[in-house]
Design a protein around this motif. Structure first.
Motif, PDB file in Angstrom:
ATOM      1  N   THR A   1       0.847  -1.190   0.000  1.00  0.00           N
ATOM      2  CA  THR A   1       0.000   0.000   0.000  1.00  0.00           C
ATOM      3  C   THR A   1       0.886   1.245   0.000  1.00  0.00           C
ATOM      4  O   THR A   1       1.852   1.284   0.767  1.00  0.00           O
ATOM      5  CB  THR A   1      -0.907   0.032   1.253  1.00  0.00           C
ATOM      6  OG1 THR A   1      -1.818  -1.068   1.200  1.00  0.00           O
ATOM      7  CG2 THR A   1      -1.714   1.306   1.324  1.00  0.00           C
ATOM      8  N   PRO A   2       0.575   2.241  -0.826  1.00  0.00           N
ATOM      9  CA  PRO A   2      -0.526   2.311  -1.797  1.00  0.00           C
ATOM     10  C   PRO A   2      -0.133   1.690  -3.141  1.00  0.00           C
ATOM     11  O   PRO A   2       0.782   2.185  -3.802  1.00  0.00           O
ATOM     12  CB  PRO A   2      -0.752   3.813  -1.930  1.00  0.00           C
ATOM     13  CG  PRO A   2       0.599   4.422  -1.655  1.00  0.00           C
ATOM     14  CD  PRO A   2       1.274   3.521  -0.667  1.00  0.00           C
ATOM     15  N   MET A   3      -0.789   0.612  -3.498  1.00  0.00           N
ATOM     16  CA  MET A   3      -0.573  -0.047  -4.777  1.00  0.00           C
ATOM     17  C   MET A   3      -1.917  -0.556  -5.258  1.00  0.00           C
ATOM     18  O   MET A   3      -2.448  -1.530  -4.729  1.00  0.00           O
ATOM     19  CB  MET A   3       0.444  -1.182  -4.666  1.00  0.00           C
ATOM     20  CG  MET A   3       0.852  -1.763  -6.015  1.00  0.00           C
ATOM     21  SD  MET A   3       2.200  -2.971  -5.920  1.00  0.00           S
ATOM     22  CE  MET A   3       3.596  -1.932  -5.500  1.00  0.00           C
ATOM     23  N   GLY A   4      -2.486   0.144  -6.226  1.00  0.00           N
ATOM     24  CA  GLY A   4      -3.807  -0.208  -6.716  1.00  0.00           C
ATOM     25  C   GLY A   4      -4.432   0.951  -7.449  1.00  0.00           C
ATOM     26  O   GLY A   4      -3.733   1.850  -7.937  1.00  0.00           O
ATOM     27  N   VAL A   5      -5.755   0.955  -7.527  1.00  0.00           N
ATOM     28  CA  VAL A   5      -6.506   1.981  -8.245  1.00  0.00           C
ATOM     29  C   VAL A   5      -6.938   3.066  -7.263  1.00  0.00           C
ATOM     30  O   VAL A   5      -7.544   2.774  -6.219  1.00  0.00           O
ATOM     31  CB  VAL A   5      -7.740   1.372  -8.933  1.00  0.00           C
ATOM     32  CG1 VAL A   5      -8.577   2.462  -9.601  1.00  0.00           C
ATOM     33  CG2 VAL A   5      -7.317   0.332  -9.960  1.00  0.00           C
ATOM     34  N   TYR A   6      -6.626   4.318  -7.617  1.00  0.00           N
ATOM     35  CA  TYR A   6      -6.981   5.447  -6.756  1.00  0.00           C
ATOM     36  C   TYR A   6      -7.713   6.510  -7.572  1.00  0.00           C
ATOM     37  O   TYR A   6      -7.295   6.861  -8.675  1.00  0.00           O
ATOM     38  CB  TYR A   6      -5.724   6.043  -6.106  1.00  0.00           C
ATOM     39  CG  TYR A   6      -5.185   5.144  -5.027  1.00  0.00           C
ATOM     40  CD1 TYR A   6      -5.491   5.387  -3.696  1.00  0.00           C
ATOM     41  CD2 TYR A   6      -4.398   4.040  -5.341  1.00  0.00           C
ATOM     42  CE1 TYR A   6      -5.020   4.544  -2.692  1.00  0.00           C
ATOM     43  CE2 TYR A   6      -3.931   3.188  -4.348  1.00  0.00           C
ATOM     44  CZ  TYR A   6      -4.252   3.448  -3.025  1.00  0.00           C
ATOM     45  OH  TYR A   6      -3.800   2.603  -2.035  1.00  0.00           O
ATOM     46  N   ARG A   7      -8.809   7.021  -7.017  1.00  0.00           N
ATOM     47  CA  ARG A   7      -9.643   8.002  -7.709  1.00  0.00           C
ATOM     48  C   ARG A   7      -8.961   9.368  -7.732  1.00  0.00           C
ATOM     49  O   ARG A   7      -8.350   9.803  -6.751  1.00  0.00           O
ATOM     50  CB  ARG A   7     -11.016   8.113  -7.038  1.00  0.00           C
ATOM     51  CG  ARG A   7     -11.889   6.870  -7.202  1.00  0.00           C
ATOM     52  CD  ARG A   7     -13.308   7.156  -6.731  1.00  0.00           C
ATOM     53  NE  ARG A   7     -13.332   7.482  -5.302  1.00  0.00           N
ATOM     54  CZ  ARG A   7     -13.443   6.581  -4.338  1.00  0.00           C
ATOM     55  NH1 ARG A   7     -13.513   5.289  -4.643  1.00  0.00           N
ATOM     56  NH2 ARG A   7     -13.474   6.958  -3.067  1.00  0.00           N
ATOM     57  N   THR A   8      -9.128  10.034  -8.864  1.00  0.00           N
ATOM     58  CA  THR A   8      -8.659  11.410  -9.031  1.00  0.00           C
ATOM     59  C   THR A   8      -9.872  12.311  -9.289  1.00  0.00           C
ATOM     60  O   THR A   8     -11.021  11.853  -9.215  1.00  0.00           O
ATOM     61  CB  THR A   8      -7.676  11.515 -10.202  1.00  0.00           C
ATOM     62  OG1 THR A   8      -8.388  11.224 -11.418  1.00  0.00           O
ATOM     63  CG2 THR A   8      -6.516  10.540 -10.048  1.00  0.00           C
ATOM     64  N   ARG A   9      -9.614  13.553  -9.653  1.00  0.00           N
ATOM     65  CA  ARG A   9     -10.728  14.471  -9.893  1.00  0.00           C
ATOM     66  C   ARG A   9     -11.575  14.039 -11.080  1.00  0.00           C
ATOM     67  O   ARG A   9     -12.805  14.187 -11.069  1.00  0.00           O
ATOM     68  CB  ARG A   9     -10.197  15.887 -10.116  1.00  0.00           C
ATOM     69  CG  ARG A   9     -11.307  16.940 -10.259  1.00  0.00           C
ATOM     70  CD  ARG A   9     -10.752  18.342 -10.129  1.00  0.00           C
ATOM     71  NE  ARG A   9      -9.775  18.662 -11.167  1.00  0.00           N
ATOM     72  CZ  ARG A   9      -9.018  19.752 -11.145  1.00  0.00           C
ATOM     73  NH1 ARG A   9      -9.095  20.607 -10.124  1.00  0.00           N
ATOM     74  NH2 ARG A   9      -8.160  19.987 -12.123  1.00  0.00           N
ATOM     75  N   ASP A  10     -10.939  13.480 -12.126  1.00  0.00           N
ATOM     76  CA  ASP A  10     -11.692  13.142 -13.334  1.00  0.00           C
ATOM     77  C   ASP A  10     -11.696  11.658 -13.666  1.00  0.00           C
ATOM     78  O   ASP A  10     -12.066  11.273 -14.772  1.00  0.00           O
ATOM     79  CB  ASP A  10     -11.142  13.928 -14.530  1.00  0.00           C
ATOM     80  CG  ASP A  10      -9.721  13.498 -14.906  1.00  0.00           C
ATOM     81  OD1 ASP A  10      -9.043  12.882 -14.061  1.00  0.00           O
ATOM     82  OD2 ASP A  10      -9.305  13.772 -16.040  1.00  0.00           O
TER      83      ASP A  10
ATOM     84  N   ALA B   1      -9.525   7.841 -12.510  1.00  0.00           N
ATOM     85  CA  ALA B   1      -8.712   7.020 -11.616  1.00  0.00           C
ATOM     86  C   ALA B   1      -7.384   6.719 -12.278  1.00  0.00           C
ATOM     87  O   ALA B   1      -7.259   6.736 -13.508  1.00  0.00           O
ATOM     88  CB  ALA B   1      -9.428   5.718 -11.267  1.00  0.00           C
ATOM     89  N   ILE B   2      -6.365   6.442 -11.460  1.00  0.00           N
ATOM     90  CA  ILE B   2      -5.058   6.025 -11.950  1.00  0.00           C
ATOM     91  C   ILE B   2      -4.590   4.823 -11.147  1.00  0.00           C
ATOM     92  O   ILE B   2      -5.113   4.536 -10.067  1.00  0.00           O
ATOM     93  CB  ILE B   2      -4.008   7.157 -11.828  1.00  0.00           C
ATOM     94  CG1 ILE B   2      -3.815   7.583 -10.363  1.00  0.00           C
ATOM     95  CG2 ILE B   2      -4.389   8.342 -12.703  1.00  0.00           C
ATOM     96  CD1 ILE B   2      -2.681   8.565 -10.142  1.00  0.00           C
ATOM     97  N   ASN B   3      -3.613   4.134 -11.690  1.00  0.00           N
ATOM     98  CA  ASN B   3      -2.939   3.063 -10.974  1.00  0.00           C
ATOM     99  C   ASN B   3      -1.702   3.617 -10.283  1.00  0.00           C
ATOM    100  O   ASN B   3      -0.911   4.343 -10.912  1.00  0.00           O
ATOM    101  CB  ASN B   3      -2.508   1.940 -11.920  1.00  0.00           C
ATOM    102  CG  ASN B   3      -3.567   0.866 -12.050  1.00  0.00           C
ATOM    103  OD1 ASN B   3      -4.191   0.483 -11.062  1.00  0.00           O
ATOM    104  ND2 ASN B   3      -3.766   0.362 -13.262  1.00  0.00           N
ATOM    105  N   LEU B   4      -1.527   3.285  -9.027  1.00  0.00           N
ATOM    106  CA  LEU B   4      -0.302   3.597  -8.294  1.00  0.00           C
ATOM    107  C   LEU B   4       0.404   2.306  -7.947  1.00  0.00           C
ATOM    108  O   LEU B   4      -0.231   1.296  -7.641  1.00  0.00           O
ATOM    109  CB  LEU B   4      -0.617   4.362  -7.003  1.00  0.00           C
ATOM    110  CG  LEU B   4      -1.157   5.783  -7.141  1.00  0.00           C
ATOM    111  CD1 LEU B   4      -1.510   6.336  -5.762  1.00  0.00           C
ATOM    112  CD2 LEU B   4      -0.136   6.680  -7.830  1.00  0.00           C
ATOM    113  N   GLY B   5       1.741   2.336  -7.977  1.00  0.00           N
ATOM    114  CA  GLY B   5       2.535   1.162  -7.628  1.00  0.00           C
ATOM    115  C   GLY B   5       3.688   1.554  -6.721  1.00  0.00           C
ATOM    116  O   GLY B   5       4.845   1.544  -7.140  1.00  0.00           O
ATOM    117  N   VAL B   6       3.376   1.902  -5.488  1.00  0.00           N
ATOM    118  CA  VAL B   6       4.393   2.371  -4.542  1.00  0.00           C
ATOM    119  C   VAL B   6       4.893   1.177  -3.738  1.00  0.00           C
ATOM    120  O   VAL B   6       4.148   0.588  -2.951  1.00  0.00           O
ATOM    121  CB  VAL B   6       3.824   3.454  -3.604  1.00  0.00           C
ATOM    122  CG1 VAL B   6       4.892   3.936  -2.634  1.00  0.00           C
ATOM    123  CG2 VAL B   6       3.272   4.609  -4.425  1.00  0.00           C
ATOM    124  N   GLY B   7       6.176   0.837  -3.921  1.00  0.00           N
ATOM    125  CA  GLY B   7       6.714  -0.357  -3.295  1.00  0.00           C
ATOM    126  C   GLY B   7       7.469  -0.091  -2.005  1.00  0.00           C
ATOM    127  O   GLY B   7       6.901  -0.039  -0.919  1.00  0.00           O
ATOM    128  N   GLY B   8       8.765   0.104  -2.095  1.00  0.00           N
ATOM    129  CA  GLY B   8       9.613   0.223  -0.907  1.00  0.00           C
ATOM    130  C   GLY B   8       9.522   1.569  -0.236  1.00  0.00           C
ATOM    131  O   GLY B   8       8.741   2.461  -0.625  1.00  0.00           O
TER     132      GLY B   8
END
Length: 397
Positions: A235-244, A246-253
């Motif tokens: 976490t955070p690694m997945g789909v996250y809502r934005t203003r318009d 959603a995007i994918n985030l892939g935050v690892g270490g």
């Protein structure tokens, strides 16, 4: 790197393709795209009650799966049709089939029979559940394998109930594993001079594709649950809502976490003791999601993706298929391959996702009409015009 003519990587290999639907054709397509002489052995129109299982001949699926092949339409229920196949077996390197095991045995296409005809032949068999065992005679389809192979139990939102993947994951991966096995067997044959039987199944391929989720149970005894669009433990690694959207985030270490915090203008999150490890962030996932989405809601997806790139934070858009093929990187990679079809005109199909520097794959020929190459292939076996006429009269071709 594209090339004008056929690939030369597997030139000289002859592959007999007795496959249908998806898993088998996926396997054979690799050999066809890399330059093997692939002969698609199929029934003449009207002889096979299941001939439309792959959809219409001019449909997108058949065009994508069966390019770069020659077609020989023969009736294998006749003695002479079977004899023609065995003559082809004599000079073949691979025979790929995905019949049910009992059907293959009934047709006399078992490994022992084929091996006697050609000891160097490699038989690739792709079935639903394996060549032996209590389920060997069951008909196998992708969704059944997804369910039995654990995929549907880990896909979807928590508590949603089983959800299938949006692609034929078991079919396609079984085809890929079949091709890997065939290439291994070809390399071994270069040493031993002997063919062998390569076997895989939709069920085995799907279990293998479960990978770390399957290992999670085997090693730790933990049954993985549905996690929706979130990573099972990052976490955070997945789909996250934005203003318009959603995007994918892939935050690892930890460094990526701190870079992400700076990217969203919340550097203090990166030094907060409540979030300073993967385990802590996972425990506080709902809390973090609310914080992150509240921040992301203040700008559009494209703006956030630009910021993430500036801070070297892995992130990406979520495309529809049309948007995917319009992406500049996808266009640069050239995986959508142009093809000229005599009836459909200019079309595009999906290329191979691997590049060789000297002998790349090539897509040069559209899916043939059934029996399009009968005369040429049979002439290679020594049939003259009189012989061809006799085969037609006897219902063999």
């Amino acid at each position: 790197m594209a090339q004008a003519g056929p690939s030369t990587a597997l030139k000289g290999l002859r592959v007999l393709d007795l496959t249908r639907v998806r898993a088998g054709p996926t396997c054979v397509r690799i050999f066809a795209d890399f330059g093997a002489d692939v002969i698609k052995v199929e029934s003449p129109a009207g002889f096979d009650p299941n001939e439309n299982m792959s959809g219409p001949r001019l449909g997108y699926d058949m065009q994508n799966l069966h390019r770069n092949k020659r077609s020989l339409a023969i009736n294998l229920k006749t003695a002479e049709g079977k004899a023609i196949l065995m003559r082809l077996v004599e000079g073949a390197d691979l025979l790929v089939e995905n019949f049910r095991p009992d059907v293959k045995d009934r047709l006399g296409l078992d490994f022992e029979t084929l091996h006697r005809v050609n000891p160097r032949l490699i038989l690739v068999s792709i079935s639903g559940f394996g060549q032996s065992g209590p389920y060997r005679t069951r008909a196998g389809f992708d969704q059944i394998a997804q369910g039995m192979g654990g995929m549907m139990a880990v896909t979807g939102l928590p508590g949603q109930g089983p959800v299938r993947a949006g692609i034929a994951l078991a079919d396609s991966s079984a085809g890929l594993y079949g091709a890997v096995g065939a290439l291994v067997a070809l390399q071994e044959r270069a040493v031993s001079g002997k063919g062998q039987w390569v076997q895989t199944s939709l069920l085995e391929a799907q279990i293998a594709m479960m990978d770390f989720q399957a290992a999670r149970y085997l090693v730790e005894g933990s049954v993985p649950p549905q996690a929706g669009n979130d990573h099972p433990y990052q976490t955070p690694m997945g789909v996250y809502r934005t203003r318009d959207g959603a995007i994918n985030l892939g935050v690892g270490g930890e460094e990526q976490w701190r870079s992400f915090c700076r990217a969203v203008g919340r550097a203090e999150w990166g030094t907060d003791s409540r979030y300073d490890s993967t385990e802590k962030r996972f425990e506080r996932r709902p809390e973090l999601r609310q914080m992150i989405e509240e921040r992301l809601s203040q700008a559009d997806s494209a703006d956030w993706l630009a910021v993430m790139e500036q801070h070297s934070v892995p992130a990406g858009p979520i495309y529809g298929v049309d948007e995917m093929f319009d992406d500049p990187q996808v266009r640069h990679l050239g995986i959508a391959r142009p093809l000229a079809h005599p009836q459909l005109g200019a079309i595009r199909v999906v290329g191979q996702p691997v590049t060789l520097s000297r002998t790349p794959c090539a897509v040069t020929e559209p899916t043939p009409a059934a029996g399009q190459h009968n005369e040429a292939i049979l002439a290679e076996l020594g049939y003259d015009e009189a012989g061809l006429a006799r085969l037609r009269a006897n219902g063999v071709i």
